[in-house]
Design a protein around this motif. Structure first.
Motif, PDB file in Angstrom:
ATOM      1  N   LEU A 100      -2.668   2.210   8.157  1.00 26.58           N
ATOM      2  CA  LEU A 100      -3.862   2.408   7.345  1.00 26.58           C
ATOM      3  C   LEU A 100      -4.693   3.572   7.878  1.00 26.58           C
ATOM      4  O   LEU A 100      -5.279   4.330   7.101  1.00 26.58           O
ATOM      5  CB  LEU A 100      -4.690   1.125   7.321  1.00 26.58           C
ATOM      6  CG  LEU A 100      -4.024  -0.069   6.632  1.00 26.58           C
ATOM      7  CD1 LEU A 100      -4.946  -1.276   6.670  1.00 26.58           C
ATOM      8  CD2 LEU A 100      -3.640   0.263   5.193  1.00 26.58           C
ATOM      9  N   ARG A 102      -3.173   6.631   6.701  1.00 26.42           N
ATOM     10  CA  ARG A 102      -3.504   6.833   5.282  1.00 26.42           C
ATOM     11  C   ARG A 102      -4.890   7.468   5.143  1.00 26.42           C
ATOM     12  O   ARG A 102      -5.094   8.377   4.330  1.00 26.42           O
ATOM     13  CB  ARG A 102      -3.465   5.487   4.552  1.00 26.42           C
ATOM     14  CG  ARG A 102      -3.645   5.606   3.038  1.00 26.42           C
ATOM     15  CD  ARG A 102      -3.626   4.231   2.407  1.00 26.42           C
ATOM     16  NE  ARG A 102      -3.754   4.311   0.968  1.00 26.42           N
ATOM     17  CZ  ARG A 102      -2.744   4.388   0.121  1.00 26.42           C
ATOM     18  NH1 ARG A 102      -1.511   4.423   0.588  1.00 26.42           N
ATOM     19  NH2 ARG A 102      -2.943   4.455  -1.180  1.00 26.42           N
ATOM     20  N   ARG A 116       0.821  -1.216   0.000  1.00 22.82           N
ATOM     21  CA  ARG A 116       0.000   0.000   0.000  1.00 22.82           C
ATOM     22  C   ARG A 116       0.849   1.258   0.000  1.00 22.82           C
ATOM     23  O   ARG A 116       0.463   2.273  -0.588  1.00 22.82           O
ATOM     24  CB  ARG A 116      -0.919  -0.003   1.232  1.00 22.82           C
ATOM     25  CG  ARG A 116      -1.945  -1.123   1.254  1.00 22.82           C
ATOM     26  CD  ARG A 116      -2.975  -0.975   0.164  1.00 22.82           C
ATOM     27  NE  ARG A 116      -3.748   0.234   0.307  1.00 22.82           N
ATOM     28  CZ  ARG A 116      -4.850   0.337   1.036  1.00 22.82           C
ATOM     29  NH1 ARG A 116      -5.316  -0.730   1.690  1.00 22.82           N
ATOM     30  NH2 ARG A 116      -5.518   1.469   1.116  1.00 22.82           N
TER      31      ARG A 116
END
Length: 582
Positions: free
Chosen positions: A266, A269, A62
């Protein structure tokens, strides 16, 4: 190599790392079984190592540019190295004995580099080097003194049939307890130093940064808890059942650590994705107050201040009108692409530690403020164009009135004197010709007067909007009622209001089949509100390409105003122009 190619290369390495994690786990499980481990022990061991590797690979894929993913993957791959001491292959045994603590060193690196993937202080970089150096040198020295046949409990596997150790130096065999104790003590010292660095980072961090550091705290908490247990086991042996239970608990707890790291990445993000919606959240005309309110939860700094550049004051000013000055630390300037100052952020110095988040916020702010600046420039340019056009209209009206119209009137007066002198002239054809010329001149004067009035009514310049609207109503083709305040406004505002009503009256007479129109002009909250309402057939649209209302909307917008047209079919038309006048 561009960013796209670099990302592809990093993802190729991620695939290689995935294969390495699978192979190391398989070999580590096989070696662990050779040391007598049960199925449950092997599964727990695989769960921890592959949890780190899996979370690391997900983060790597990612966010390829962030080293956190590769570091987590490396923890997972090196987790199984110590299991190689459960084999009877000399080379594998030596590798396992030497690099048994490598996963701990990589984990320390991960904790110190999280969440950006890089160490941010000299102390952190020194600790990382010391961790790897301890494993490389201290691990080698310990392996040189380790004889598995004489000391089957020299590793966590407790295997009597494992080995032999090809690196064992018999002369160092008696030194193994001291070397092993020193090796462990050095590891404990480095671990405590890592904890101290993380605590210092936490104390200095902003609210948002602390949320980002939570996974690192979880890892430190778990590692510290079992480090203290390791110390107690060395000092006061607790017995195999207790040690086994604590080992199982350690595996379960450590499985959660990489998942926490991944969840934290995450979440960061998503937090940066929230910055991307900042421009949409504050709208097309953001003010400093709304911008600050939107930034505080994103950057996690309740004390954040935002000053917008005011050229007339030569300073950055916040929503309360107070100046915002730059500081030696904790301030970020935001300039337009051409270098024009836009704003200044005063924030907690810890906010700058998350350079990626701060950079995203600055980029979003720059986009929002540049949009406002460009809109203001476009409005100013449009207003200048309108003012120049109105000035030119007034000049043309004066030229026609004082030039051509005056000459025609003079010629008409002279012709009337001639016609009067020819009243008794015997030539009837000549008298008729003079009369025809006099009639043509009179029509020409009237047409020229109408043309001049259409370019720019003189009454608007002399007496203002209210008088001009009343005169316009008197010349309309249908009844018009006017209610207008007798006050003056800027020339371009009065002209825009006048032509708005003129266009509305023309549409009412030509297209709407209206029987009457009401017109009002009033000052309200710093704006001139002009309204024309008819009782016609409705259905007018100001977004129709090429229509008069479309051009009128453009003119109103050019001076910073808003044109609204409400015209449902069968219910008449209401045209409202709101023009800034202060």
């Amino acid at each position: 190599m561009n960013n796209r190619e670099s990302t592809q290369v990093m993802r190729c390495w991620a695939v290689v790392a995935a294969v390495a994690a699978a192979v190391s786990g398989a070999v580590g499980g096989w070696a662990y079984a050779g040391a007598g481990a049960g199925t449950a022990d092997i599964l727990r061991d695989l769960a921890v190592g592959w949890a780190y590797a899996g979370a690391g690979l997900a983060a790597w894929w990612r966010r390829p540019a962030n080293a956190t993913g590769p570091l987590m993957t490396a923890v997972g791959v090196t987790w199984f190295l110590g299991n190689l001491q459960g084999t009877t292959v000399p080379a594998l045994f030596a590798a396992g004995a030497w690099w048994e603590g490598l996963n701990v060193a990589v984990l320390a690196h991960l904790v110190l580099a999280y969440p950006d993937g890089r160490t941010d202080s000299p102390a952190a970089r020194r600790l990382v080097l010391m961790s790897y150096g301890l494993v490389a040198s201290g691990g080698l020295l310990r392996t040189l003194a380790f004889d598995p046949a004489a000391r089957p409990d020299g590793s966590y596997l407790t295997c009597r049939d494992c080995g032999p150790n090809p690196l064992f130096v018999p002369a160092l065999g008696d030194l193994f307890p001291a070397v092993d104790a020193g090796y462990r003590a050095a590891g404990w010292a480095i671990s405590l130093a890592v904890v101290a660095v993380v605590v210092r980072r936490w104390r200095r961090a902003s609210v948002a940064r602390r949320r980002a550091l939570l996974p690192a705290w979880l890892a430190v908490l778990v590692a510290t808890s079992f480090l203290l247990w390791d110390v107690l086991v060395v000092l006061v042996p607790a017995g195999q059942p207790v040690e086994g239970a604590v080992g199982a608990l350690s595996d379960v707890a450590q499985t959660a650590v990489p998942l926490a790291f991944l969840a934290g990445l995450l979440r960061m993000r998503l937090q940066r994705a929230e910055v991307g919606g900042l421009v949409m959240e504050v709208g097309g005309a953001p003010d400093p107050g709304r911008l600050r309110e939107a930034l505080v939860p994103v950057l996690g700094d309740p004390g954040l201040r935002l000053g917008v550049w005011r050229p007339e004051e030569g300073a950055y000013v916040d929503a309360a009108g107070e100046p915002v000055e730059e500081a030696a630390a904790g301030s970020t300037r935001i300039d337009a692409a051409g270098g024009t100052p836009l704003a200044l952020l005063r924030h907690d110095p810890a906010v700058a530690e998350d350079a990626e988040l701060l950079g995203s916020a600055v980029a979003a702010l720059r986009l929002a403020l540049e949009n406002v600046w460009l809109q203001a420039e476009a409005r100013a340019a449009g207003a200048r164009v309108v003012q120049a056009a109105d000035s030119e209209r007034r000049r043309l009206e004066r030229d026609l009135h004082d030039g051509a119209q005056a000459r025609l009137v003079f010629a008409l007066m002279a012709l009337r004197r001639v016609e009067k002198g020819l009243a008794d002239h015997p030539d009837e054809e000549l008298r008729r010709s003079v009369g025809e010329v006099e009639h043509s001149l009179r029509l020409a004067v009237e047409e020229l007067r109408g043309l001049a009035h259409g370019i720019h009514p003189a009454v608007l310049t002399r007496e203002g909007l209210a008088s001009a609207l009343r005169e316009l109503a008197g010349r309309a083709e249908l009844p018009v009622v006017v209610a207008a305040e007798d006050r003056r406004f800027a020339p371009h505002v009065e002209a825009t209001a006048y032509f708005t009503v003129s266009e509305a009256l023309a549409n009412a007479a030509k297209h709407a089949r209206a029987r009457a129109v009401s017109v009002s002009a009033r000052h309200r909250d710093g704006r001139l509100v002009v309204e024309a309402v008819d009782d016609g057939v409705g259905g007018a649209r100001h977004d129709h390409r090429g229509g008069g209302l479309r051009g009128l909307a453009d003119r109103v917008s050019a001076v910073g105003g808003v044109l609204t047209v409400h015209s449902p079919p069968g219910e008449g038309t209401r045209v409202v122009a709101e023009l800034p006048c202060e």
